[in-house]
Design a protein around this motif. Structure first.
Motif, PDB file in Angstrom:
ATOM      1  N   PHE A  95       0.841  -1.182   0.000  1.00  0.00           N
ATOM      2  CA  PHE A  95       0.000   0.000   0.000  1.00  0.00           C
ATOM      3  C   PHE A  95       0.882   1.240   0.000  1.00  0.00           C
ATOM      4  CE2 PHE A  95      -2.152  -3.209   2.806  1.00  0.00           C
ATOM      5  CZ  PHE A  95      -3.031  -3.679   1.843  1.00  0.00           C
ATOM      6  N   SER A  96       0.280   2.384  -0.207  1.00  0.00           N
ATOM      7  CA  SER A  96       1.026   3.628  -0.036  1.00  0.00           C
ATOM      8  C   SER A  96       1.321   3.823   1.446  1.00  0.00           C
ATOM      9  CB  SER A  96       0.232   4.811  -0.581  1.00  0.00           C
ATOM     10  OG  SER A  96       0.148   4.756  -1.991  1.00  0.00           O
ATOM     11  N   PHE A  97       2.450   4.442   1.740  1.00  0.00           N
ATOM     12  CA  PHE A  97       2.881   4.646   3.130  1.00  0.00           C
ATOM     13  C   PHE A  97       3.156   6.127   3.338  1.00  0.00           C
ATOM     14  CE2 PHE A  97       6.345   4.885   6.310  1.00  0.00           C
ATOM     15  CZ  PHE A  97       5.688   4.301   7.389  1.00  0.00           C
ATOM     16  N   ASN A  98       2.571   6.692   4.394  1.00  0.00           N
ATOM     17  CA  ASN A  98       2.762   8.129   4.644  1.00  0.00           C
ATOM     18  C   ASN A  98       3.299   8.420   6.044  1.00  0.00           C
ATOM     19  OD1 ASN A  98       0.521   7.742   6.278  1.00  0.00           O
ATOM     20  ND2 ASN A  98      -0.623   9.513   5.476  1.00  0.00           N
ATOM     21  N   GLY A  99       4.106   7.486   6.567  1.00  0.00           N
ATOM     22  CA  GLY A  99       4.738   7.727   7.868  1.00  0.00           C
ATOM     23  C   GLY A  99       3.757   7.718   9.017  1.00  0.00           C
ATOM     24  N   TRP A 100       2.834   6.727   9.014  1.00  0.00           N
ATOM     25  CA  TRP A 100       1.849   6.597  10.083  1.00  0.00           C
ATOM     26  C   TRP A 100       1.055   7.903  10.249  1.00  0.00           C
ATOM     27  CZ3 TRP A 100       7.035   5.196  10.872  1.00  0.00           C
ATOM     28  CH2 TRP A 100       7.275   3.819  10.794  1.00  0.00           C
ATOM     29  N   GLY A 101       0.490   8.330   9.152  1.00  0.00           N
ATOM     30  CA  GLY A 101      -0.338   9.532   9.199  1.00  0.00           C
ATOM     31  C   GLY A 101       0.462  10.816   9.207  1.00  0.00           C
ATOM     32  N   GLY A 102       1.658  10.778   8.595  1.00  0.00           N
ATOM     33  CA  GLY A 102       2.478  11.977   8.492  1.00  0.00           C
ATOM     34  C   GLY A 102       3.324  12.281   9.700  1.00  0.00           C
ATOM     35  N   LYS A 103       3.425  11.348  10.650  1.00  0.00           N
ATOM     36  CA  LYS A 103       4.188  11.618  11.876  1.00  0.00           C
ATOM     37  C   LYS A 103       5.692  11.421  11.699  1.00  0.00           C
ATOM     38  CE  LYS A 103       0.376   9.847  14.718  1.00  0.00           C
ATOM     39  NZ  LYS A 103      -0.301   9.096  13.652  1.00  0.00           N
ATOM     40  N   TYR A 104       6.067  10.331  11.002  1.00  0.00           N
ATOM     41  CA  TYR A 104       7.480   9.957  10.910  1.00  0.00           C
ATOM     42  C   TYR A 104       7.804   9.467   9.505  1.00  0.00           C
ATOM     43  CZ  TYR A 104       6.715   9.780  15.972  1.00  0.00           C
ATOM     44  OH  TYR A 104       6.361  10.071  17.257  1.00  0.00           O
ATOM     45  N   LEU A 105       7.665  10.317   8.524  1.00  0.00           N
ATOM     46  CA  LEU A 105       7.974   9.932   7.159  1.00  0.00           C
ATOM     47  C   LEU A 105       9.462  10.130   6.910  1.00  0.00           C
ATOM     48  CD1 LEU A 105       6.793   8.854   4.557  1.00  0.00           C
ATOM     49  CD2 LEU A 105       6.400  11.207   3.819  1.00  0.00           C
ATOM     50  N   LEU A 106      10.178   9.012   6.773  1.00  0.00           N
ATOM     51  CA  LEU A 106      11.627   9.040   6.638  1.00  0.00           C
ATOM     52  C   LEU A 106      12.042   8.679   5.220  1.00  0.00           C
ATOM     53  CD1 LEU A 106      12.417   7.250   9.996  1.00  0.00           C
ATOM     54  CD2 LEU A 106      12.684   9.682   9.511  1.00  0.00           C
ATOM     55  N   PRO A 107      13.194   9.169   4.791  1.00  0.00           N
ATOM     56  CA  PRO A 107      13.638   8.906   3.415  1.00  0.00           C
ATOM     57  C   PRO A 107      13.662   7.409   3.099  1.00  0.00           C
ATOM     58  CG  PRO A 107      15.045  10.554   4.449  1.00  0.00           C
ATOM     59  CD  PRO A 107      14.143  10.018   5.527  1.00  0.00           C
ATOM     60  N   SER A 108      13.090   7.057   1.965  1.00  0.00           N
ATOM     61  CA  SER A 108      13.107   5.703   1.393  1.00  0.00           C
ATOM     62  C   SER A 108      12.116   4.739   2.008  1.00  0.00           C
ATOM     63  CB  SER A 108      14.518   5.083   1.444  1.00  0.00           C
ATOM     64  OG  SER A 108      15.424   5.877   0.712  1.00  0.00           O
ATOM     65  N   ASP A 109      11.487   5.080   3.132  1.00  0.00           N
ATOM     66  CA  ASP A 109      10.528   4.144   3.718  1.00  0.00           C
ATOM     67  C   ASP A 109       9.379   3.833   2.769  1.00  0.00           C
ATOM     68  OD1 ASP A 109      11.680   3.372   6.066  1.00  0.00           O
ATOM     69  OD2 ASP A 109      10.591   4.774   7.342  1.00  0.00           O
ATOM     70  N   GLU A 110       8.985   4.828   1.973  1.00  0.00           N
ATOM     71  CA  GLU A 110       7.881   4.591   1.047  1.00  0.00           C
ATOM     72  C   GLU A 110       8.295   3.752  -0.147  1.00  0.00           C
ATOM     73  OE1 GLU A 110       9.986   8.125  -0.697  1.00  0.00           O
ATOM     74  OE2 GLU A 110       9.572   7.339   1.302  1.00  0.00           O
ATOM     75  N   LYS A 111       9.597   3.454  -0.283  1.00  0.00           N
ATOM     76  CA  LYS A 111      10.102   2.679  -1.412  1.00  0.00           C
ATOM     77  C   LYS A 111      10.604   1.288  -1.029  1.00  0.00           C
ATOM     78  CE  LYS A 111      11.638   6.900  -3.763  1.00  0.00           C
ATOM     79  NZ  LYS A 111      12.811   7.650  -4.295  1.00  0.00           N
ATOM     80  N   ILE A 112      10.633   0.989   0.272  1.00  0.00           N
ATOM     81  CA  ILE A 112      11.284  -0.246   0.690  1.00  0.00           C
ATOM     82  C   ILE A 112      10.510  -1.487   0.255  1.00  0.00           C
ATOM     83  CG2 ILE A 112      10.257  -0.520   2.987  1.00  0.00           C
ATOM     84  CD1 ILE A 112      13.975  -0.933   1.943  1.00  0.00           C
ATOM     85  N   ALA A 113       9.202  -1.361   0.047  1.00  0.00           N
ATOM     86  CA  ALA A 113       8.435  -2.516  -0.441  1.00  0.00           C
ATOM     87  C   ALA A 113       8.954  -2.960  -1.799  1.00  0.00           C
ATOM     88  CB  ALA A 113       6.953  -2.176  -0.511  1.00  0.00           C
ATOM     89  N   GLU A 114       9.232  -1.989  -2.676  1.00  0.00           N
ATOM     90  CA  GLU A 114       9.780  -2.324  -3.987  1.00  0.00           C
ATOM     91  C   GLU A 114      11.171  -2.938  -3.880  1.00  0.00           C
ATOM     92  OE1 GLU A 114       8.228   0.460  -3.230  1.00  0.00           O
ATOM     93  OE2 GLU A 114       6.986   1.198  -4.888  1.00  0.00           O
ATOM     94  N   GLU A 115      11.970  -2.454  -2.908  1.00  0.00           N
ATOM     95  CA  GLU A 115      13.318  -2.993  -2.725  1.00  0.00           C
ATOM     96  C   GLU A 115      13.270  -4.452  -2.277  1.00  0.00           C
ATOM     97  OE1 GLU A 115      16.723  -1.425  -2.884  1.00  0.00           O
ATOM     98  OE2 GLU A 115      15.389  -0.544  -4.380  1.00  0.00           O
ATOM     99  N   ILE A 116      12.402  -4.757  -1.322  1.00  0.00           N
ATOM    100  CA  ILE A 116      12.304  -6.136  -0.836  1.00  0.00           C
ATOM    101  C   ILE A 116      11.767  -7.045  -1.934  1.00  0.00           C
ATOM    102  CG2 ILE A 116      11.126  -7.660   0.806  1.00  0.00           C
ATOM    103  CD1 ILE A 116      11.337  -5.430   2.869  1.00  0.00           C
TER     104      ILE A 116
END
Length: 360
Positions: free
Chosen positions: A119-140
């Motif tokens: 799914f799309s990831f937005n840092g638990w509702g915009g609280k902790y959006l860190l670089p690359s976290d939204e892309k790690i699903a594709e990496e795995i």
């Protein structure tokens, strides 16, 4: 066209598990070293559930670490293992270790293949959006050579979802219907996404999560399936348990619920960790954040952080009587908790490929 997908139950056989390695000193500060030690304990319980001298081995472990220092520390950890080749270390730009939420969810397809949904990831509702976290699903997915289907229009995390592997799912309204995630979606809208992504046939909705939970009520801190038709949740510990009302409501809803096949759920309760404080505030410490590996159940406990005598012994004894595994561990995760979660949050199981049951 995509084939039908089903997320297996966690107690079904695993081919491997993906685990995040604490990598960012600015996030973990003084807890970095101790958190890494707790992750190592978790890995050892998965790989060598019968002890280093036993011939019994668990599923393969994949560890993701970010940066030269973190990779070096993870390699030192790997070298201490009795059989280092059982662990594969990956250099990956993870923002933080919570792979249950940022990574993909592995599914089986009707054509017999193993695939992944995300799914799309937005840092638990915009609280902790860190670089690359939204892309790690594709990496795995790339590391594991999986077909990944991403549901871009839906924001959600793996820790918000729990399944019995037979089409029944648990989640919370506080999380998936939150205005900081899916403000324009109804319960039915969410259920349609979960049907397409994970094979959900029925969703049981709980309301609120634990106090102090920055994930806005992830289900893997509240209730877990442990067998078909059987679910475990927590009961309050002590008169000052900050979650007494929430836990009572969780047990009530589950006791009145049925699974996708129409059968009433059997509900088992274990004691909560009680009042656990971090910096003077209640933390979302939970015995529910256990991981079911091929040969073990690894449950977090919180040592000196609890304001009561440690209830983890009673909790693990109940789980021993209810879950079909030869080994059980209660491992301290007090330092991982400072980052916001525990063992289930940092891991994601990968099943072997196999066809869907004909009834699905």
């Amino acid at each position: 066209m995509y084939s039908l997908r089903r997320q297996p139950a966690e107690w079904e056989r695993h081919d491997a598990v993906w685990i995040g390695w604490p990598s960012a000193p600015d996030l973990w500060e003084n807890d970095l070293g101790p958190a890494r030690a707790e992750v190592e304990d978790f890995i050892r319980a998965i790989l060598f559930p019968g002890g280093a001298s036993s011939a019994e081995r668990g599923e393969r472990v994949n560890v993701l670490a970010n940066g030269r220092e973190a990779l070096a520390a993870a390699e030192i950890m790997r070298s201490r293992l009795p059989e280092p080749d059982l662990l594969t270390l990956h250099d990956a730009p993870i923002g933080d270790i919570w792979l249950r939420d940022t990574g993909p969810i592995f599914v089986k397809t009707e054509d017999g293949a193993l695939a992944a949904s995300a799914f799309s990831f937005n840092g638990w509702g915009g609280k902790y959006l860190l670089p690359s976290d939204e892309k790690i699903a594709e990496e795995i997915a790339r590391f594991s050579d999986m077909r990944l289907r991403k549901f871009e229009d839906f924001i959600g995390e793996g820790g918000a979802l729990e399944t019995d592997g037979e089409g029944t799912f648990l989640t919370t309204r506080q999380c998936l219907l939150n205005r900081n995630r899916n403000p324009n979606m109804s319960e039915r809208d969410v259920e349609e996404v979960l049907k397409s992504a994970l094979g959900a046939a029925k969703v049981i909705w709980l309301d609120e999560g634990l106090e102090g939970d920055h994930t806005d009520g992830h289900i893997d801190n509240l209730a877990r399936f442990i067998a078909p038709g059987k679910v475990v949740c927590m009961r309050p510990t002590g008169n000052d348990d900050p979650n007494a009302k929430v836990l009572g409501e969780v047990e009530k809803v589950l006791s009145q619920s049925t699974n996708a096949g129409g059968s009433k759920l059997e509900v088992i309760t274990i004691p909560s960790p009680g009042r656990v404080l971090l910096d003077g505030e209640p933390a979302a410490a939970s015995h529910m954040n256990f991981y079911i590996s091929n040969n073990a159940v690894i449950m977090p406990c919180y040592g000196a952080l609890s304001g009561h005598s440690d209830p983890s012994n009673e909790a693990i004894e109940i789980l021993k009587a209810e879950i079909d595994r030869p080994h059980f561990f209660a491992i301290d995760s007090s330092h991982i908790l400072t980052g916001g979660g525990s063992f289930h949050c940092i891991s994601q199981q990968q099943p072997p490929p196999g066809k869907l049951p004909s009834k699905l």
